[in-house]
Write a protein that holds these residues in place. Structure first.
Motif, PDB file in Angstrom:
ATOM      1  N   SER A   1       5.641  -3.527  -7.045  1.00 48.25           N
ATOM      2  CA  SER A   1       4.251  -3.901  -6.778  1.00 48.25           C
ATOM      3  C   SER A   1       3.999  -5.378  -7.035  1.00 48.25           C
ATOM      4  O   SER A   1       2.915  -5.887  -6.761  1.00 48.25           O
ATOM      5  CB  SER A   1       3.299  -3.063  -7.647  1.00 48.25           C
ATOM      6  OG  SER A   1       3.526  -3.340  -9.024  1.00 48.25           O
TER       7      SER A   1
ATOM      8  N   GLU B   1       0.829  -1.210   0.000  1.00 48.83           N
ATOM      9  CA  GLU B   1       0.000   0.000   0.000  1.00 48.83           C
ATOM     10  C   GLU B   1       0.864   1.260   0.000  1.00 48.83           C
ATOM     11  O   GLU B   1       0.544   2.252  -0.666  1.00 48.83           O
ATOM     12  CB  GLU B   1      -0.931  -0.009   1.221  1.00 48.83           C
ATOM     13  CG  GLU B   1      -1.943   1.123   1.237  1.00 48.83           C
ATOM     14  CD  GLU B   1      -2.855   1.113   0.015  1.00 48.83           C
ATOM     15  OE1 GLU B   1      -3.218   2.205  -0.449  1.00 48.83           O
ATOM     16  OE2 GLU B   1      -3.198   0.005  -0.468  1.00 48.83           O
TER      17      GLU B   1
ATOM     18  N   LYS C   1       2.219   1.717  -3.503  1.00 44.61           N
ATOM     19  CA  LYS C   1       1.171   2.217  -4.401  1.00 44.61           C
ATOM     20  C   LYS C   1       0.889   3.690  -4.154  1.00 44.61           C
ATOM     21  O   LYS C   1       0.743   4.485  -5.094  1.00 44.61           O
ATOM     22  CB  LYS C   1      -0.097   1.396  -4.202  1.00 44.61           C
ATOM     23  CG  LYS C   1      -1.231   1.767  -5.141  1.00 44.61           C
ATOM     24  CD  LYS C   1      -2.402   0.817  -4.947  1.00 44.61           C
ATOM     25  CE  LYS C   1      -3.540   1.164  -5.902  1.00 44.61           C
ATOM     26  NZ  LYS C   1      -4.689   0.236  -5.749  1.00 44.61           N
ATOM     27  N   LYS C   2       0.835   4.070  -2.879  1.00 45.41           N
ATOM     28  CA  LYS C   2       0.563   5.463  -2.523  1.00 45.41           C
ATOM     29  C   LYS C   2       1.664   6.381  -3.036  1.00 45.41           C
ATOM     30  O   LYS C   2       1.399   7.466  -3.565  1.00 45.41           O
ATOM     31  CB  LYS C   2       0.434   5.578  -1.006  1.00 45.41           C
ATOM     32  CG  LYS C   2       0.051   6.975  -0.520  1.00 45.41           C
ATOM     33  CD  LYS C   2      -0.122   6.996   0.994  1.00 45.41           C
ATOM     34  CE  LYS C   2      -0.494   8.386   1.482  1.00 45.41           C
ATOM     35  NZ  LYS C   2      -0.644   8.407   2.965  1.00 45.41           N
TER      36      LYS C   2
END
Length: 381
Positions: A66, A27, A30-31
């Motif tokens: 990712s 996460e 991704k952020k």
């Protein structure tokens, strides 16, 4: 195919590119990517080459970090484990930078959709080959057998029954795309989406090929010759250009990447281009010196062991290691460690002779022992 281990150009660390720590969660990765992509996406920064470069760099980093498998390889091997020019790219590890952005944000202006409807390069494939220690040291030519998707021989990849053609899709008028209004974080934008009626192909097959069920591709088994260069090492890769899967809409074939693994040798070990081994010798051989037969990858090497050789001494034979890749006139060294074996199961005569030897020995025969006890005396004086 010219068998050359793949070298990777210098790149920034992917964690540094996204501004996250190595242990960052999915996460967090991704952020961080969303933040950079929002700032530097080409559709928001037209004609800004610097932003475009940063966006592509971030996309490349995100495509690796990712993905758990690619991230693991990157953490272990660095860029050599994931780079499109260095091994793990394309079909089994490749990405389309706009596809990634579209998956997260919903797309901008249909850039990636238009690419999907045009010619696309085929998927890259990976194959792992295991070599014996000496095969990797000296190189050879090996045959490998792979099973992969390839163009159907019956329809030549069209998917249509021989003698028939695919018809233009009436929904998208052959473009493979339809316009759609989409709400994104940047507001409402018009996007081009793949036509669901034809799957983005622009054509519909009414009479599919029986051999491939209209897919245009079938699994085929193929035998290839691979030239292994002398000196190749564990984890390095070779590339067979055009031996991946076929492209779509006339796109080129992908590549086949061959990862090398090397079996352990019962005697030799390797570090870079140097080879190593341990050689046990008797107390007498170490004390008096001897003509020692040292194993090397070229065979036995006759070495004059000097008298007074100590346990753990490390000796080197120049130029008897591994050949440098693509530099046949250069080789590493062979390094061996002396292991002095203390005899066991002595009979009475052997014990008596050793006792006699001990009584006639002096401190000059045992320099380390003499120095040690001198230091002990000094400590307690």
């Amino acid at each position: 195919m010219k068998g050359v281990p793949i070298r990777v150009a210098d790149k920034r660390d992917y964690y540094e590119v996204l501004g996250v720590q190595k242990g960052a969660t999915a996460e967090e990765v991704k952020k961080a990517f969303r933040k950079i992509a929002k700032q530097h996406h080409p559709d928001l920064n037209p004609d800004d080459k610097a932003s475009e470069a940063k966006f592509k760099e971030a996309n490349e980093a995100y495509a690796v970090l990712s993905d758990d498998e690619k991230r693991s390889r990157y953490d272990q091997f660095g860029h050599a484990g994931v780079d499109n020019q260095g091994g793990f790219g394309g079909g089994f590890g490749g990405f389309d930078v706009n596809d990634i952005f579209e998956n997260i944000f919903g797309g901008f202006g249909g850039g990636s959709s238009s690419r999907r409807t045009g010619p696309q390069r085929g998927a890259n494939l990976k194959y792992r080959i295991q070599l014996d220690f000496l095969e990797a040291a000296f190189g050879l030519e090996k045959e490998i057998t792979i099973t992969k998707e390839d163009l159907c021989d019956e329809c030549k990849g069209t998917g249509a029954k021989p003698g028939t053609d695919a018809a233009k899709c009436g929904t998208c008028n052959g473009t493979g795309q339809v316009n759609a209004r989409q709400q994104t974080m940047f507001g409402t934008v018009m996007t081009n989406k793949a036509c669901t009626a034809c799957g983005g192909k622009g054509t519909i097959i009414k009479s599919p090929c029986i051999s491939c069920n209209g897919r245009g591709k079938k699994n085929k088994t193929k035998t290839l010759k691979v030239k292994i260069p002398a000196g190749i090492n564990q984890g390095e890769m070779l590339t067979l250009r055009g031996e991946g899967e076929p492209g779509t809409k006339g796109g080129p074939y992908g590549d086949l990447y061959i990862e090398v693994t090397i079996k352990q040798h019962p005697i030799f070990q390797r570090d870079g281009y140097n080879t190593y081994c341990e050689i046990p010798v008797t107390f007498t051989q170490a004390a008096l010196g001897c003509d020692l037969e040292v194993p090397t990858i070229d065979g036995p090497y006759h070495y004059k062991l000097k008298d007074g050789t100590q346990p753990g001494d490390v000796l080197t034979i120049k130029g008897k290691g591994i050949t440098f890749v693509n530099r046949n006139n250069m080789r590493g060294d062979h390094i061996f460690k002396i292991i002095v074996e203390v005899p066991k199961h002595l009979d009475n005569k052997q014990k008596e002779l050793l006792k006699e030897f001990e009584t006639i020995s002096s401190e000059k025969n045992y320099a380390k022992r003499g120095n040690f006890f001198t230091k002990i005396k000094d400590i307690f004086k």
